[in-house]
Design a protein around this motif. Structure first.
Motif, short mmCIF file in Angstrom:
data_model
loop_
_atom_site.label_atom_id
_atom_site.label_comp_id
_atom_site.label_asym_id
_atom_site.label_seq_id
_atom_site.Cartn_x
_atom_site.Cartn_y
_atom_site.Cartn_z
N THR A 34 0.96 -1.11 0.18
CA THR A 34 -0.29 -0.21 -0.07
C THR A 34 0.74 1.25 -0.06
OG1 THR A 34 -1.31 -1.06 1.56
CG2 THR A 34 -1.61 1.17 1.28
N VAL A 35 1.75 1.49 0.97
CA VAL A 35 2.60 2.28 0.95
C VAL A 35 3.22 2.79 -0.65
CG1 VAL A 35 5.12 3.30 2.19
CG2 VAL A 35 2.63 2.33 3.22
N ALA A 40 4.18 5.72 -5.08
CA ALA A 40 4.63 5.91 -6.67
C ALA A 40 3.01 6.81 -7.60
CB ALA A 40 4.00 4.42 -6.97
N LEU A 41 2.29 6.56 -7.00
CA LEU A 41 1.53 7.60 -7.67
C LEU A 41 1.98 9.21 -7.16
CD1 LEU A 41 -2.44 6.86 -5.93
CD2 LEU A 41 -1.43 6.48 -8.14
N ALA A 48 -1.47 4.14 -13.36
CA ALA A 48 -1.56 2.92 -11.98
C ALA A 48 -0.50 2.30 -12.01
CB ALA A 48 -2.69 1.92 -12.93
N PRO A 49 0.03 2.41 -11.43
CA PRO A 49 1.52 2.02 -11.40
C PRO A 49 2.25 0.81 -10.27
CG PRO A 49 1.69 3.75 -9.77
CD PRO A 49 0.77 4.02 -10.49
N THR A 146 9.89 -0.03 -10.11
CA THR A 146 10.69 -0.69 -9.29
C THR A 146 11.66 -0.48 -8.03
OG1 THR A 146 11.01 -2.09 -11.08
CG2 THR A 146 12.03 -3.00 -9.53
N LEU A 147 12.46 -0.23 -7.97
CA LEU A 147 12.94 1.29 -7.13
C LEU A 147 12.32 1.79 -6.19
CD1 LEU A 147 15.59 2.84 -9.32
CD2 LEU A 147 15.90 1.06 -8.23
N ILE A 148 11.12 1.93 -6.00
CA ILE A 148 10.29 2.77 -4.86
C ILE A 148 9.54 0.90 -4.32
CG2 ILE A 148 8.39 3.64 -4.64
CD1 ILE A 148 8.41 5.37 -6.72
#
Length: 417
Positions: A34-35, A40-41, A48-49, A146-148
């Motif tokens: 969720t975080v 990412a948003l 829609a990431p 991906t990094l996030i």
């Protein structure tokens, strides 16, 4: 009113189970995903990431060590796949034959960069990026997401520490010891009378099936070892890992010897034919000896899994007393078997094997033998760590941490004597 009480009861049960590993892992995975999606948003150009929460969900494993290693591998896999897709988009574009080449190249690159279980992720990332028109835009978005996800998944373990699976591994070791004891008790009960060789063979098959359970215990122990690595909540992770690992090794040796003992019983039952497996006096002593050794196996498991020094000392005292009693019974059995061999010379090898195999189990459970193996294993693991990380070892020695490890090692050796 009934619904309110039911809801309160359900909430109470949930609170009581909040420390269970499955509940903890579920909450950690949901929170991380969720975080990661919320972050990412704001940072990703995609509307829609979903790659970010997917990465966080896959990265957050049951241990911090696994989370860290999986995060690095997954990031490497995605970056490698994106680079392969960019190269193909510049050179050939998307066709049926370029897609086949892309998959082959991506899988080959995955093996080259050693992403292990994420080899398929390299090809998946390459296909997803190559399948869109704005390759550069999508590639950058996928890398960012991906990094996030990887960063959030790793940080989640710092804010919500993963459970330490030592207790679960300890329960598995204790359950293995109880299984060994139950088999010894059944073999001892049957040793006092006449049993067909087919029934003795059933005990042999039971002893062989213990190998499968040992594999399950080993998997549980590996999970516990990973949960101790890089875990800030654990001060003596190396010591815990070595204690559990050497304890399982000892129980595995005892299981192998028990399987050999069951084979000796089966061969002796075949040789005896319609006669009793042992004469009444000998059979009674064999039953007593196997019962005492079974009790010692359980006490050994309690000693291995004891966390407090007081528990360890009481378990060690109980184990020492049980081994002393078993050694005395073994000596009485040796005298009776020597008399039996003089009357049944044809089966002297099988009768001697029974004595040899029970003696081997007693020796393996000996506390002095266990202490020696612990110290040897600590020396070996410490030497491997120094060889793998020489710079960190020198830094630890400068900070005085290495001296504390050796003092813990010496102190544990004193407690196990």
């Amino acid at each position: 009113m009934y619904d309110v009480r039911k809801g309160i009861e359900g909430l109470r049960r949930l609170v009581m189970r909040r420390r269970e590993p499955v509940v903890v892992q579920t909450l950690r995975s949901a929170a991380a995903a969720t975080v990661a999606y919320v972050i990412a948003l704001r940072l990703s150009p995609e509307p829609a990431p979903l790659t970010s929460p997917l990465t966080a969900l896959l990265v957050v494993q049951v241990t911090f060590y696994a989370t860290l290693t999986n995060g690095i591998r997954r990031v490497n896999a995605v970056v490698a796949g994106v680079l392969v897709a960019i190269a193909f988009s510049v050179l050939v574009g998307l066709t049926w034959w370029s897609l086949a080449l892309l998959i082959v190249a991506a899988l080959a690159v995955g093996h080259l960069v050693r992403v292990h279980e994420y080899v398929a992720e390299v090809a998946i990332s390459a296909m997803l990026v190559l399948g869109v028109t704005t390759v550069g835009f999508t590639a950058w978005a996928r890398i960012v997401e991906t990094l996030i996800g990887a960063v959030v998944g790793t940080a989640c373990n710092l804010l919500l520490p993963p459970p330490v699976w030592v207790d679960a591994a300890g329960r598995s070791i204790a359950d293995l010891a109880r299984r060994v004891r139950q088999l010894m008790l059944r073999m001892g009960e049957e040793a006092a009378g006449h049993i067909p060789w087919q029934r003795a063979a059933e005990r042999l098959h039971e002893a062989r099936r213990l190998d499968q359970y040992i594999a399950e215990v080993d998997a549980s122990l590996r999970q516990a070892e990973d949960s101790l690595r890089l875990n800030p909540r654990v001060k003596e992770g190396l010591l815990h890992r070595v204690v559990l690992r050497t304890g399982l090794d000892t129980l595995e040796i005892c299981t192998v010897v028990l399987r050999v003992l069951a084979r000796s019983f089966t061969d002796l039952a075949k040789a005896r034919g319609s006669e009793d497996l042992f004469p009444p006096r000998v059979g009674a002593v064999v039953e007593e000896l196997l019962s005492e050794i079974g009790d010692a196996v359980v006490s050994f498991a309690v000693l291995v899994t004891a966390h407090l020094s007081a528990d360890a000392e009481s378990a060690e005292a109980r184990l020492t007393a049980e081994l002393h009693t078993a050694a005395g019974t073994r000596d009485r059995l040796a005298e009776l078997l020597r008399e039996e061999v003089s009357r049944d010379w044809a089966n002297w090898q099988l009768l001697g094997a029974v004595l040899t195999e029970t003696t081997r189990i007693i020796d393996e459970l000996n506390t002095e033998h266990r202490t020696r193996r612990l110290l040897e294993e600590l020396d070996r693991v410490s030497a491997e760590q120094r060889a793998k990380l020489p710079r960190m070892t020198r830094m630890r020695e400068r900070l005085g941490i290495q001296e504390k490890l050796w003092s813990d090692r010496a102190g544990f050796g004193d407690r196990t004597r």
